[in-house]
Design an enzyme around this catalytic site. Sequence first.
Site, PDB file in Angstrom:
ATOM      1  N   ARG A  73       0.831  -1.082   0.010  1.00 34.34           N
ATOM      2  CA  ARG A  73       0.077  -0.121  -0.067  1.00 34.34           C
ATOM      3  C   ARG A  73       0.948   1.194   0.041  1.00 34.34           C
ATOM      4  O   ARG A  73       1.762   1.426   0.901  1.00 34.34           O
ATOM      5  CB  ARG A  73      -0.868  -0.022   1.250  1.00 34.34           C
ATOM      6  CG  ARG A  73      -1.772   1.351   1.440  1.00 34.34           C
ATOM      7  CD  ARG A  73      -2.969   1.256   1.249  1.00 34.34           C
ATOM      8  NE  ARG A  73      -3.839   2.438   1.082  1.00 34.34           N
ATOM      9  CZ  ARG A  73      -4.864   2.520   2.060  1.00 34.34           C
ATOM     10  NH1 ARG A  73      -5.167   1.293   2.889  1.00 34.34           N
ATOM     11  NH2 ARG A  73      -5.520   3.578   2.350  1.00 34.34           N
ATOM     12  N   ARG A  77      -6.038   1.567  -4.027  1.00 34.03           N
ATOM     13  CA  ARG A  77      -4.895   1.013  -3.092  1.00 34.03           C
ATOM     14  C   ARG A  77      -4.929  -0.628  -3.530  1.00 34.03           C
ATOM     15  O   ARG A  77      -6.158  -1.372  -3.784  1.00 34.03           O
ATOM     16  CB  ARG A  77      -5.581   1.321  -1.832  1.00 34.03           C
ATOM     17  CG  ARG A  77      -6.835   0.775  -1.207  1.00 34.03           C
ATOM     18  CD  ARG A  77      -7.987   1.419  -1.771  1.00 34.03           C
ATOM     19  NE  ARG A  77      -7.991   2.944  -1.433  1.00 34.03           N
ATOM     20  CZ  ARG A  77      -8.418   3.317  -0.421  1.00 34.03           C
ATOM     21  NH1 ARG A  77      -9.017   2.696   0.477  1.00 34.03           N
ATOM     22  NH2 ARG A  77      -8.337   4.661  -0.437  1.00 34.03           N
ATOM     23  N   ASP A 119      -6.761  -2.095   1.706  1.00 32.15           N
ATOM     24  CA  ASP A 119      -7.583  -1.283   2.445  1.00 32.15           C
ATOM     25  C   ASP A 119      -8.377  -2.054   3.809  1.00 32.15           C
ATOM     26  O   ASP A 119      -8.976  -3.288   3.331  1.00 32.15           O
ATOM     27  CB  ASP A 119      -8.667  -0.356   1.986  1.00 32.15           C
ATOM     28  CG  ASP A 119      -9.090   0.687   2.919  1.00 32.15           C
ATOM     29  OD1 ASP A 119      -8.307   1.215   3.680  1.00 32.15           O
ATOM     30  OD2 ASP A 119     -10.264   1.112   2.722  1.00 32.15           O
ATOM     31  N   ASP A 166     -10.152  -1.721   7.261  1.00 31.85           N
ATOM     32  CA  ASP A 166     -10.927  -0.948   8.081  1.00 31.85           C
ATOM     33  C   ASP A 166     -11.640  -1.714   9.126  1.00 31.85           C
ATOM     34  O   ASP A 166     -12.386  -2.623   8.928  1.00 31.85           O
ATOM     35  CB  ASP A 166     -12.242  -0.163   7.174  1.00 31.85           C
ATOM     36  CG  ASP A 166     -11.609   0.652   6.212  1.00 31.85           C
ATOM     37  OD1 ASP A 166     -10.617   1.326   6.414  1.00 31.85           O
ATOM     38  OD2 ASP A 166     -12.313   1.105   5.245  1.00 31.85           O
TER      39      ASP A 166
HETATM   40  N1  ROI Z   1     -15.534   1.925  -3.866  1.00 33.84           N
HETATM   41  C1  ROI Z   1     -15.837   0.358  -3.542  1.00 33.84           C
HETATM   42  N2  ROI Z   1     -16.635  -0.193  -4.493  1.00 33.84           N
HETATM   43  N3  ROI Z   1     -15.405  -0.130  -2.792  1.00 33.84           N
HETATM   44  C2  ROI Z   1     -14.239   0.402  -2.016  1.00 33.84           C
HETATM   45  O1  ROI Z   1     -13.750  -0.167  -0.945  1.00 33.84           O
HETATM   46  C3  ROI Z   1     -13.968   1.740  -1.968  1.00 33.84           C
HETATM   47  N4  ROI Z   1     -13.104   2.396  -1.403  1.00 33.84           N
HETATM   48  C4  ROI Z   1     -12.903   3.580  -1.353  1.00 33.84           C
HETATM   49  C5  ROI Z   1     -13.565   4.428  -2.268  1.00 33.84           C
HETATM   50  C6  ROI Z   1     -12.585   5.253  -3.298  1.00 33.84           C
HETATM   51  C7  ROI Z   1     -14.417   5.754  -1.540  1.00 33.84           C
HETATM   52  N5  ROI Z   1     -14.483   3.617  -3.154  1.00 33.84           N
HETATM   53  C8  ROI Z   1     -14.548   2.429  -3.204  1.00 33.84           C
HETATM   54  O2  ROI Z   1     -12.230   4.346  -0.653  1.00 33.84           O
END
Ligand code: ROI
Length: 161
Positions: A82, A91, A94, A96
């Site tokens: 990342r 990325r 991610d 969370d």
């Molecule tokens: N859109 C989708 N479909 N899935 C994500 O995990 C995701 N993550 C983000 C942004 C760019 C907002 N869009 C996303 O950070």
Amino acid sequence: MERIYIGMGSNLADPAEQLRNAVEALAQLPQSALVGVSAFYQSDSLLPGQPRYTNAVAALDSSLAPLDLLDALQSIENGQGRERLERWGPRTLDLDILLFGDRLIDEPRLKVPHYHMQERAFVLYPLAELAPADLRLADGRDLKDLLAACPFVGLERLPPT
Ligand code: ROI
């Protein structure tokens, strides 16, 4: 031990493989046990001009403190290449923290329940695969109400591999 739900997303460098590697890394976390992983879902990025995302949710039982878990997740993200070039940028991985037991956390680095989960089908539907049907968030909201307000639109549930 507390039950923790972790949202996973990737839109670079073979996203499904990134998520599989992340699951393996989560299974190695200290003081923790991986309890389950949802199906993988594909959807368009919420921001135009980015590749499609693959998302999933993992359930973890852990006795790590929230900020220690956050550190561990960020080191998994960094270990999978990342690069934080721009906020909201594409990325490789991610991770969370969506929910952490029945805690409400409001710290500069970490807000739980995750701030955007209620409007994100790619978070709520995989979460619903793992969570009890009557799950109530620490802020008093019911998962079933969030689902009812968030249509299953634009999500493609991938077959298991
Ligand atoms: N859109 C989708 N479909 N899935 C994500 O995990 C995701 N993550 C983000 C942004 C760019 C907002 N869009 C996303 O950070």
